[in-house]
Design a protein around this motif. Structure first.
Motif, short mmCIF file in Angstrom:
data_model
loop_
_atom_site.label_atom_id
_atom_site.label_comp_id
_atom_site.label_asym_id
_atom_site.label_seq_id
_atom_site.Cartn_x
_atom_site.Cartn_y
_atom_site.Cartn_z
N ARG A 1 32.89 36.11 29.80
CA ARG A 1 34.13 35.39 29.53
C ARG A 1 34.92 35.18 30.81
O ARG A 1 35.45 34.10 31.06
CB ARG A 1 34.98 36.17 28.52
CG ARG A 1 36.33 35.51 28.32
CD ARG A 1 37.06 36.10 27.16
NE ARG A 1 37.08 37.56 27.24
CZ ARG A 1 37.17 38.34 26.18
NH1 ARG A 1 37.23 37.81 25.00
NH2 ARG A 1 37.20 39.64 26.33
N ASP A 2 34.96 36.21 31.64
CA ASP A 2 35.72 36.07 32.89
C ASP A 2 35.12 35.00 33.79
O ASP A 2 35.83 34.32 34.51
CB ASP A 2 35.74 37.41 33.64
CG ASP A 2 36.51 38.46 32.85
OD1 ASP A 2 37.26 38.05 31.94
OD2 ASP A 2 36.35 39.65 33.15
N ARG B 1 39.60 28.17 32.68
CA ARG B 1 41.00 28.42 33.04
C ARG B 1 41.11 29.62 33.97
O ARG B 1 42.01 29.74 34.74
CB ARG B 1 41.82 28.66 31.77
CG ARG B 1 42.21 27.35 31.14
CD ARG B 1 42.35 27.50 29.66
NE ARG B 1 41.05 27.73 29.04
CZ ARG B 1 40.75 27.31 27.83
NH1 ARG B 1 41.63 26.68 27.12
NH2 ARG B 1 39.56 27.52 27.33
N GLN B 2 40.12 30.54 33.83
CA GLN B 2 40.14 31.69 34.72
C GLN B 2 39.46 31.36 36.04
O GLN B 2 39.83 31.88 37.07
CB GLN B 2 39.39 32.86 34.08
CG GLN B 2 39.93 33.19 32.72
CD GLN B 2 40.28 34.64 32.60
OE1 GLN B 2 40.15 35.40 33.55
NE2 GLN B 2 40.76 35.02 31.45
N ARG B 3 38.45 30.49 35.94
CA ARG B 3 37.64 30.27 37.13
C ARG B 3 38.39 29.50 38.21
O ARG B 3 38.17 29.70 39.39
CB ARG B 3 36.37 29.52 36.76
CG ARG B 3 35.35 29.55 37.87
CD ARG B 3 34.02 29.08 37.39
NE ARG B 3 34.16 27.81 36.72
CZ ARG B 3 33.14 26.97 36.57
NH1 ARG B 3 31.98 27.27 37.04
NH2 ARG B 3 33.31 25.85 35.94
N MET C 1 28.55 31.42 40.04
CA MET C 1 28.84 32.13 38.80
C MET C 1 28.15 33.49 38.78
O MET C 1 28.73 34.48 38.36
CB MET C 1 28.40 31.30 37.61
CG MET C 1 29.46 30.30 37.18
SD MET C 1 28.83 29.11 36.02
CE MET C 1 28.17 30.18 34.78
N THR C 2 26.89 33.50 39.23
CA THR C 2 26.17 34.77 39.26
C THR C 2 26.88 35.77 40.16
O THR C 2 27.03 36.94 39.82
CB THR C 2 24.73 34.55 39.78
OG1 THR C 2 24.20 33.41 39.15
CG2 THR C 2 23.86 35.74 39.49
N ARG C 3 27.35 35.26 41.32
CA ARG C 3 28.05 36.17 42.24
C ARG C 3 29.31 36.73 41.62
O ARG C 3 29.63 37.90 41.74
CB ARG C 3 28.40 35.43 43.54
CG ARG C 3 27.28 35.48 44.54
CD ARG C 3 27.79 35.41 45.94
NE ARG C 3 29.01 34.60 46.06
CZ ARG C 3 29.63 34.40 47.19
NH1 ARG C 3 29.15 34.93 48.30
NH2 ARG C 3 30.71 33.67 47.25
#
Lengths: 248, 303
Positions: free
Chosen positions: B293-294, B299-301, B30-32
């Motif tokens: 949010r991204d 659903r985006q991930r 997630m950080t990346r």
């Protein structure tokens, strides 16, 4: 093991299950077949305690079910596998979380060992243990769902179209797995499906439902020989063969 | 062992061996993803800068934020006073730096108080439905239907001016939005098979809400809170501006703008500098919230 007498279910004013009576022996694999809307899933939901408004007598083993209540001792004995493995797993929890949950709820010990042996039992490699559902294929997810249902070592497994959301090649794997697990653990299956080949592969007997009523109860031999007693049953077989011919 | 444990490959291993490795790997991914979004990084840099400035305010500020000399009043920005001085001869830069503490205090306190309240009420209302839902959402709608600043104003007027009361007032107006979001999110998942499965396994309602529903509502709430931070800063500044927030001589940015209003035509820097600080910090939270949010939206991930 499962005895249903005059089960009736109303959804508002709709009378969706009418006087359904079934008697399923321990270790038997029984199918409810019918087209969508025939009330076959509703029977399963009533047994699973997911709907409240039903009447009739339902005995699971020596426990009598009453509407709106799901006695705790039943949980360890009756579990369910859902139709869609994409919807039945929590998107943020790993395989390990899913299998650990029932053990936590019921305070069972030795959790690592139980999870690992269950992964082996459902043919899921141990390296998948800490994956999230979106990192798994549909067949792998359904294996996780089956494993979760078996964690509490139930006697009865309710199967709601367990293969209809999967690819044809994967369907066979899951069916083989279910067949093997049933033989190994002496499970009683109640399967809901509209897929007649699945019934002949996995089940001993079947009940044909139409508009909430049982048309007939037949042995799987009768189905294999296209020798069903009721007109509607023969119609279903013919329709299934028509679909198969079209696909071929 | 220690080296291999913290390597990139270990974190990105598709087949983690322990729960810890799986969790760390997820956070690392997630950080990346967040770091690949330049605007989110800019937002993060602004927020980190705010944290650093607030933490080291007494060492960073060149002058006292409270005391000034009247001989230095209303000096324009220069090498000595980068942002000029105000009508009491106080260094505006020092005041802006010290003001970051007040802003951060308000924002964090409001977030910590209002988000959990809204989250829990919304999830409970959505999960149980029926009269619980009607009662909780009725209360929520009452609060939601009142303009934010006006309601905050009324509360401050009742409780008396001051930062603490401003925080309470803003919290009271902020939670209903989170309750609405959490309820909407809960309604979409309460009937899903994975919740039915936990119920079949004997999970209690409390367990389902706390461990299955709340985690799914959490990311949209975090996003919303981050995006709302800008609004909270502005409301706090607004209360300060009308004299109901932080009281003088506290260097609150809204109050500083209010004082500068008198001189806005001839000494523009008095009102502009704290206004600039508000804009930058609000923007930082907005950009970071968008980036979050991204990353957090499942659903985006999955794509």
């Amino acid at each position: 093991m499962i005895r249903i007498d005059k089960l009736n279910v109303h959804y508002g004013s709709a009378h969706v299950v009418r006087d359904v009576s079934l008697d399923i022996a321990t270790g038997e694999s029984f199918a409810l077949v019918g087209e969508s809307g025939s009330g076959k899933s509703t029977v399963l939901k009533a047994l699973a305690g997911q709907i409240r408004d039903w009447s009739g007598t339902v005995d699971l083993g020596d426990v009598r079910l009453s509407p709106g209540k799901h006695p705790r001792e039943l949980i360890r004995r009756v579990q369910m596998v859902f139709q869609d493995p994409y919807g039945s797993l929590h998107p943020r929890r790993t395989v390990d979380d899913h299998l650990d949950e029932p053990l936590q709820i019921h305070g069972l010990g030795d959790r690592d060992q139980r999870i690992l042996s269950m992964l082996d039992a459902v043919g899921l490699a141990r390296k998948f243990r800490f994956r999230l559902p979106h990192q798994l294929s549909g067949g792998q997810r359904q294996r996780v769902a089956i494993a979760r249902a078996l964690m509490l070592e139930p006697d009865i497994l309710l199967l709601d179209e367990p293969t209809s959301a999967l690819d044809v090649s994967v369907q066979a794997e899951i069916l083989n797995l279910l067949k093997g697990l049933r033989a190994e653990r002496g499970l009683t299956f109640l399967l809901v499906t509209h897929d007649l080949p699945v019934v002949s592969f996995l089940c001993d007997r079947l009940a044909v439902l139409k508009a909430g009523q049982i048309q007939e109860i037949a042995g799987v031999e009768q189905l294999r020989h296209r020798n069903l007693g009721s007109a509607y049953g023969r119609e279903l077989v013919a329709a299934a063969e028509g679909v198969a011919a079209e696909q071929a | 062992m220690t080296l291999s444990v913290l390597s990139r490959d270990w974190l990105l291993d598709e087949n983690p061996e322990t729960r810890l490795q799986a969790k760390l790997g997820q956070s690392y991914r997630m950080t990346r993803a967040l770091m690949r979004n330049p605007l989110a990084v800019l937002g993060l840099v602004i927020i980190l800068a705010l944290l650093v400035v607030a933490a080291f305010a007494p060492w960073l500020a060149p002058y006292s934020p409270i005391e000034g000399s009247l001989s230095n009043r209303l000096l324009p920005p220069s090498a000595e006073h980068w942002m000029g001085t105000d009508e009491l001869g106080r260094d505006i830069l020092s005041r802006v730096i010290h003001g970051s503490r007040i802003t951060l205090y308000i924002v964090l306190l409001v977030a910590v108080l209002s988000a959990p309240i809204g989250l829990v009420l919304g999830a409970v209302a959505g999960y149980f439905g029926g009269w619980v839902d009607r009662a909780l959402m009725g209360v929520t709608d009452v609060f939601l239907s009142m303009p934010r600043l006006i309601l905050a104003l009324a509360f401050v007027a009742a409780l008396g001016p001051g930062i603490g009361n401003a925080v309470i007032a803003i919290t009271i107006t902020a939670w209903p939005v989170y309750a609405r979001i959490a309820r909407a999110e809960t309604l979409t998942i309460r009937n899903s098979d994975f919740i039915a499965a936990v119920r079949m396994l004997g999970g209690s309602h409390w367990r389902i809400v706390a461990r299955h529903i709340l985690p799914l509502c959490l990311s949209s709430t975090i996003i919303r809170v981050t995006l709302d931070m800008a609004g909270i800063i502005l409301t706090a500044a607004g209360l300060g501006f009308i004299g109901l927030g932080a009281q003088p001589p506290a260097p609150e940015w809204g109050a500083m703008i209010s004082r500068g209003r008198t001189f806005i035509l001839d000494q523009w820097w008095v009102a502009t500098m704290p206004g600039f600080a508000i804009v930058v910090v609000s923007l930082g939270f907005c950009l970071f919230g968008d980036g979050l949010r991204d990353v957090l939206d499942p659903r985006q991930r999955s794509k």
